[in-house]
Design a protein around this motif. Structure first.
Motif, PDB file in Angstrom:
ATOM      1  N   ILE A 134     -15.470 -13.399  31.083  1.00 26.73           N
ATOM      2  CA  ILE A 134     -15.314 -14.338  29.766  1.00 26.73           C
ATOM      3  C   ILE A 134     -16.520 -13.824  28.961  1.00 26.73           C
ATOM      4  N   ASP A 135     -17.546 -13.601  29.489  1.00 26.14           N
ATOM      5  CA  ASP A 135     -18.961 -13.102  28.554  1.00 26.14           C
ATOM      6  C   ASP A 135     -18.435 -11.899  27.867  1.00 26.14           C
ATOM      7  N   ARG A 136     -17.972 -10.934  28.596  1.00 24.76           N
ATOM      8  CA  ARG A 136     -17.659  -9.687  27.867  1.00 24.76           C
ATOM      9  C   ARG A 136     -16.553  -9.876  26.720  1.00 24.76           C
ATOM     10  N   ARG A 137     -15.311 -10.541  27.083  1.00 29.05           N
ATOM     11  CA  ARG A 137     -14.546 -10.904  25.981  1.00 29.05           C
ATOM     12  C   ARG A 137     -14.992 -11.567  24.760  1.00 29.05           C
ATOM     13  N   ARG A 138     -15.867 -12.606  25.023  1.00 28.64           N
ATOM     14  CA  ARG A 138     -16.641 -13.367  23.821  1.00 28.64           C
ATOM     15  C   ARG A 138     -17.517 -12.327  23.087  1.00 28.64           C
ATOM     16  N   TYR A 139     -18.267 -11.646  23.993  1.00 25.58           N
ATOM     17  CA  TYR A 139     -19.091 -10.564  23.153  1.00 25.58           C
ATOM     18  C   TYR A 139     -18.245  -9.570  22.372  1.00 25.58           C
ATOM     19  N   TYR A 140     -17.049  -9.030  22.986  1.00 30.44           N
ATOM     20  CA  TYR A 140     -16.423  -8.066  22.305  1.00 30.44           C
ATOM     21  C   TYR A 140     -15.882  -8.752  20.938  1.00 30.44           C
ATOM     22  N   GLN A 141     -15.468  -9.972  21.044  1.00 28.20           N
ATOM     23  CA  GLN A 141     -14.966 -10.761  19.863  1.00 28.20           C
ATOM     24  C   GLN A 141     -16.008 -10.703  18.913  1.00 28.20           C
ATOM     25  N   ALA A 142     -17.356 -11.010  19.197  1.00 27.76           N
ATOM     26  CA  ALA A 142     -18.348 -11.092  18.217  1.00 27.76           C
ATOM     27  C   ALA A 142     -18.741  -9.602  17.520  1.00 27.76           C
ATOM     28  N   VAL A 143     -18.382  -8.490  18.342  1.00 25.16           N
ATOM     29  CA  VAL A 143     -18.559  -7.160  17.999  1.00 25.16           C
ATOM     30  C   VAL A 143     -17.151  -7.033  16.836  1.00 25.16           C
ATOM     31  N   ASP A 144     -16.152  -7.183  17.357  1.00 23.23           N
ATOM     32  CA  ASP A 144     -14.934  -7.006  16.549  1.00 23.23           C
ATOM     33  C   ASP A 144     -15.286  -7.614  15.120  1.00 23.23           C
ATOM     34  N   THR A 145     -15.755  -8.935  15.080  1.00 24.30           N
ATOM     35  CA  THR A 145     -15.716  -9.746  14.031  1.00 24.30           C
ATOM     36  C   THR A 145     -16.781  -9.120  13.059  1.00 24.30           C
ATOM     37  N   TYR A 146     -18.045  -8.713  13.623  1.00 26.08           N
ATOM     38  CA  TYR A 146     -18.921  -8.186  12.864  1.00 26.08           C
ATOM     39  C   TYR A 146     -18.632  -7.022  12.159  1.00 26.08           C
ATOM     40  N   LEU A 147     -18.095  -5.961  13.018  1.00 25.55           N
ATOM     41  CA  LEU A 147     -17.665  -4.727  12.417  1.00 25.55           C
ATOM     42  C   LEU A 147     -16.536  -4.930  11.230  1.00 25.55           C
ATOM     43  N   LEU A 148     -15.650  -5.824  11.614  1.00 22.04           N
ATOM     44  CA  LEU A 148     -14.759  -5.888  10.401  1.00 22.04           C
ATOM     45  C   LEU A 148     -15.056  -6.246   9.185  1.00 22.04           C
ATOM     46  N   ASP A 149     -16.234  -7.311   9.381  1.00 22.14           N
ATOM     47  CA  ASP A 149     -16.761  -8.200   7.888  1.00 22.14           C
ATOM     48  C   ASP A 149     -17.841  -6.935   7.475  1.00 22.14           C
ATOM     49  N   HIS A 150     -18.562  -6.196   8.316  1.00 23.95           N
ATOM     50  CA  HIS A 150     -19.592  -5.599   7.514  1.00 23.95           C
ATOM     51  C   HIS A 150     -19.390  -3.893   7.557  1.00 23.95           C
ATOM     52  N   TYR A 151     -18.340  -3.411   8.190  1.00 23.99           N
ATOM     53  CA  TYR A 151     -18.113  -1.931   8.008  1.00 23.99           C
ATOM     54  C   TYR A 151     -16.420  -1.613   7.589  1.00 23.99           C
ATOM     55  N   SER A 152     -15.522  -2.150   8.396  1.00 22.81           N
ATOM     56  CA  SER A 152     -14.246  -1.560   8.356  1.00 22.81           C
ATOM     57  C   SER A 152     -13.635  -2.263   7.059  1.00 22.81           C
ATOM     58  N   ASN A 153     -13.825  -3.383   6.642  1.00 21.24           N
ATOM     59  CA  ASN A 153     -13.311  -4.006   5.324  1.00 21.24           C
ATOM     60  C   ASN A 153     -13.856  -3.535   4.134  1.00 21.24           C
ATOM     61  N   PRO A 154     -15.277  -3.564   4.063  1.00 17.48           N
ATOM     62  CA  PRO A 154     -16.246  -2.771   2.930  1.00 17.48           C
ATOM     63  C   PRO A 154     -15.664  -1.379   2.872  1.00 17.48           C
ATOM     64  N   ASN A 155     -15.991  -0.618   3.947  1.00 16.75           N
ATOM     65  CA  ASN A 155     -15.616   0.742   3.564  1.00 16.75           C
ATOM     66  C   ASN A 155     -14.304   1.391   3.766  1.00 16.75           C
ATOM     67  N   GLN A 156     -13.286   0.628   4.258  1.00 17.40           N
ATOM     68  CA  GLN A 156     -11.878   1.099   4.441  1.00 17.40           C
ATOM     69  C   GLN A 156     -11.651   2.163   5.237  1.00 17.40           C
ATOM     70  N   ARG A 157     -12.655   2.258   6.448  1.00 20.34           N
ATOM     71  CA  ARG A 157     -12.554   3.479   7.351  1.00 20.34           C
ATOM     72  C   ARG A 157     -11.939   3.007   8.512  1.00 20.34           C
ATOM     73  N   ARG A 158     -11.171   3.929   9.135  1.00 16.99           N
ATOM     74  CA  ARG A 158     -10.695   3.775  10.492  1.00 16.99           C
ATOM     75  C   ARG A 158     -11.720   3.621  11.592  1.00 16.99           C
ATOM     76  N   LEU A 159     -11.368   2.784  12.458  1.00 14.39           N
ATOM     77  CA  LEU A 159     -12.366   2.684  13.566  1.00 14.39           C
ATOM     78  C   LEU A 159     -11.598   3.248  14.907  1.00 14.39           C
ATOM     79  N   ILE A 160     -12.529   4.174  15.600  1.00  8.21           N
ATOM     80  CA  ILE A 160     -12.183   4.919  16.783  1.00  8.21           C
ATOM     81  C   ILE A 160     -12.988   4.345  18.042  1.00  8.21           C
ATOM     82  N   LEU A 161     -12.423   4.134  19.153  1.00  9.90           N
ATOM     83  CA  LEU A 161     -13.223   3.655  20.042  1.00  9.90           C
ATOM     84  C   LEU A 161     -13.617   4.893  21.178  1.00  9.90           C
ATOM     85  N   PHE A 162     -14.915   4.778  21.566  1.00  8.23           N
ATOM     86  CA  PHE A 162     -15.290   5.617  22.580  1.00  8.23           C
ATOM     87  C   PHE A 162     -15.963   5.077  23.608  1.00  8.23           C
ATOM     88  N   GLY A 163     -15.406   4.879  24.827  1.00 15.27           N
ATOM     89  CA  GLY A 163     -15.802   4.193  26.056  1.00 15.27           C
ATOM     90  C   GLY A 163     -14.961   4.263  27.407  1.00 15.27           C
TER      91      GLY A 163
END
Length: 378
Positions: free
Chosen positions: A198-227
């Motif tokens: 549950i913690d991991r999912r909540r953490y990933y939700q916070a990461v997803d929201t932050y990147l969308l608001d501060h990087y993906s939407n402003p820069n209009q760049r695709r996001l690729i996962l490494f993990g």
């Protein structure tokens, strides 16, 4: 990125007067000095002046030199981001454009600006944000072409699970529930694992929201996962980021990898991207062949451009046809033809008319040039 470059070129081509044009290309090393850049520009301009004396003897070079200096700036090209730069001038005005990939120092004077290095650079550009994903921490990197750099995330970024969830973190310790005076029941390992998930999912939700608001939407760049695959799978389940790539990912643990190791691990991804672009271009030609829009003879391509009916021009990388177009006539003799690649002129005309230009590796295309008409040939 490629679209932005082609739009800038199209604006320049459609708004400027007739040539000749001076085209300068120079590499921009990271440790270059202003004086080194100034000296390189001086040498390139001198060469372009010598060529102009041969190919366009009646043209005054002074206005070109002045416009190039103005476009480069007092501290030449200091504001250009990338590994190279292009300076194009028609004698009245000039533009400076950045290149993500390094180029050899080159100077040309031709009837149309030399665009093929810019077109190829724009086509090779593969820009994306790379999320280095672990179970309880993340990092972000920016890929431009084949250059990877780490992003310095601010203090409010959800870099770690513990720092993000804080006292709201549920897993990671043995929990007790009071059952009465002096009695308690203990959660077992299964309960703790569930709470950690549950913690991991909540953490990933916070990461997803932050990147969308501060990087993906402003820069209009695709996001690729490494993990690791299991972390990527969970992140994909919770993500609401429309810029998240649906097909590209790297399934490796970034935990103990250096930036160089991560960069190397992206090479297959970069090559796949280039291969896919080439395959799409070849498929476009094949579809055009079946629909009557395909043209491969040089005369037919020139005619389509003169009729403003060419949608896409496809060139074999490194190909060259010596010659210049003079009204309806192709000239292959003389200094101007000797110094000119006709394929570059066809690319300039295509872009100026709102068309597209694609370059295919020389091992994949037999012809030097092919095209797709906007309409079926009558």
């Amino acid at each position: 990125m490629a679209t932005d470059t082609q739009l800038s070129l199209r604006d320049f081509l459609s708004s400027t007067a007739e040539g000749p044009f001076v085209s300068l290309y120079l590499p921009l090393e990271a440790d270059r000095t202003v004086e080194q850049t100034r000296l390189t520009l001086r040498h390139l301009a001198a060469h372009a002046k010598d060529v102009m004396a041969q190919t366009h003897p009646g043209t005054d070079f002074a206005p070109y030199e002045a416009s190039l200096k103005a476009a480069a700036g007092d501290q030449p090209l200091i504001s250009i981001i990338g590994q190279g730069s292009a300076l194009l001038s028609n004698g009245q005005e000039a533009i400076a454009l950045g290149l993500e990939y390094a180029v050899s120092p080159t100077a040309m004077t031709t009837d149309r600006p030399q665009l093929l290095p810019l077109v190829l650079d724009a086509q090779r550009q593969f820009d994306f944000d790379l999320l280095l994903l672990q179970r309880d921490k993340i990092a972000l990197a920016l890929n431009r072409g084949d250059v990877l750099t780490m992003v310095d995330l601010p203090d409010d970024a959800p870099v770690t699970l513990l720092g993000t969830l804080g006292t709201e973190k549920r897993g990671g310790s043995v929990n007790t529930v009071a059952q009465g005076p002096g009695q308690a029941s203990y959660h077992g390992h299964a309960d703790r694992a569930s709470e950690e998930e549950i913690d991991r999912r909540r953490y990933y939700q916070a990461v997803d929201t932050y990147l969308l608001d501060h990087y993906s939407n402003p820069n209009q760049r695709r996001l690729i996962l490494f993990g690791l695959p299991e972390n990527i799978a969970v992140f994909r389940e919770i993500s609401r980021n429309p810029h998240l790539s649906g097909s590209m990912q790297v399934e490796q643990n970034p935990g103990n990898m250096s930036l160089g190791d991560i960069d190397l691990a992206l090479d297959d991804l970069r090559q796949d991207y280039a291969d896919r672009h080439a395959d799409e271009t070849l498929a476009l030609l094949e579809t055009a062949r079946g629909s009557g829009k395909y043209v491969e003879d040089l005369g037919g391509i020139i005619e389509a451009l003169q009729q403003r009916s060419l949608d896409t021009l496809v060139l074999r990388q490194g190909a060259r046809i010596r010659g210049v177009l003079e009204e309806d006539r192709l000239e292959t003799d003389g200094p101007a033809a000797e110094h000119n690649n006709l394929l570059n002129d066809l690319a300039a005309m295509t872009l100026a008319q709102g068309g597209k230009v694609a370059v295919v590796p020389d091992n994949l295309l037999r012809l030097r040039v092919a095209g797709v008409r906007r309409y079926r040939e009558a």
